[in-house]
Design a protein around this motif. Sequence first.
Motif: not given
Length: 299
Positions: A89-91, A108-109, A122-125, A131-133
Motif C-alpha cells: 500500500w505504500l507503493n 517504492g519500497t 508490479a511496481g516497476i511495471e 526504491f528505498k530500503a
Amino acid sequence: MAPLTDAGLRDFCDELGIPGFVDAHVHFMPERVLHKVWAYFDALPASVGLEWPIEYRLAEAARLELLGELGVIVHTALLYPHKPAMATWLNEWALQFARDVPNCVPTGTFFPEPGAADYVRAGIEGGLRAFKAHLQVGAYDPTDPQLDAVWGQLAEAGIPIVCHCGSGPLPGPYTGPGPISAVLARHPTLTLVVAHLGSPEYAEFLALADAYPNVHLDTTMTFTDFTERMAPFPPDLRPRLRDLGDRIVLGSDYPNIPYPYAHQVESLVRLDLGDDWLRGVLHDNGARLLRASSSSATS
C-alpha cells in the motif's frame, strides 16, 4: 562567500550554472506514517540525548511548494515499511503521489516477506523508478532469501535503490558495510545509492564504490555542522570525494532535517572541490541516476 540562505538558493543555482537541484533523498509518505517518523525524532532527546528539531514541519502542500521555492526541480519521495504487509500500500500511495507531483520520481519500497518479488515487479511495471530500503528502521537482513529476487529485479532494471545501510545515527542489527556487501557480491550490477555517505563508516562505503561501478553515495546530512559533531568526515578521505565525483549525488533528508536546506548545500560548497564537482553533485549526477526527463531536469 556569504552564508547561504534558503531564499538565496535560486540565485546560487543561477551563478553555478545549473537549472536547480536534483535531490535523491527527500521524504514524502502518507501523513500518518510521516507523523510517526516525526514522533521518533521528537523522542530522541529522552532516549539518546540527541536534539533533532524538524525544520520543515509543515502540511504536505506547503512542503511541496517550499521545495520548489528552494530550487529543487527533481526529487524522490522515499518511504519505507517497518513491518510486513506495509510495502504494497505504500507503493500504491507513492505511484499516485508521483502522478500528482510532476517533479517527483515514483519511489517504492519493500520488506522481506512472501510476495515481495511479485509486488516489486508490479511496481516497476506500474512506473516505479527508484526504491528505498532502510535497514536500520526495518531491522532486517538484506540477504534474506525472500529479497534475493527483489535485488535481482532492481539490478536487471538498473533502478536505483537508496539504502540506509550505515550505522548512523544509531546502529541496527544489519547496518554497517557487511550485510549490504554480501548483497552486492551476489548482485554486482545493482545500482545502490548509499544514504548519508554510509555514515559513520565512510571509508568502508567509499571502498564499496571503488569495488562496484554502480554504487553511488548521497550526501544526506554529511558535512553539516550537525553531523560533523556526531560523525565527522575524515579529512584524509576528502580526495576520494573528488575521485568518485560522478557517483556522488545530492541528498537532503527534507523535510526531516534539524537545520535549513541551504546549510546542506553550503556544507558541500565548503569542501572546496570546485564548481564542476558541485554541478555534478547538485544536479548532473542525480539527473542521470534518476533518469529525470529532460523537461524536469533542465527547466
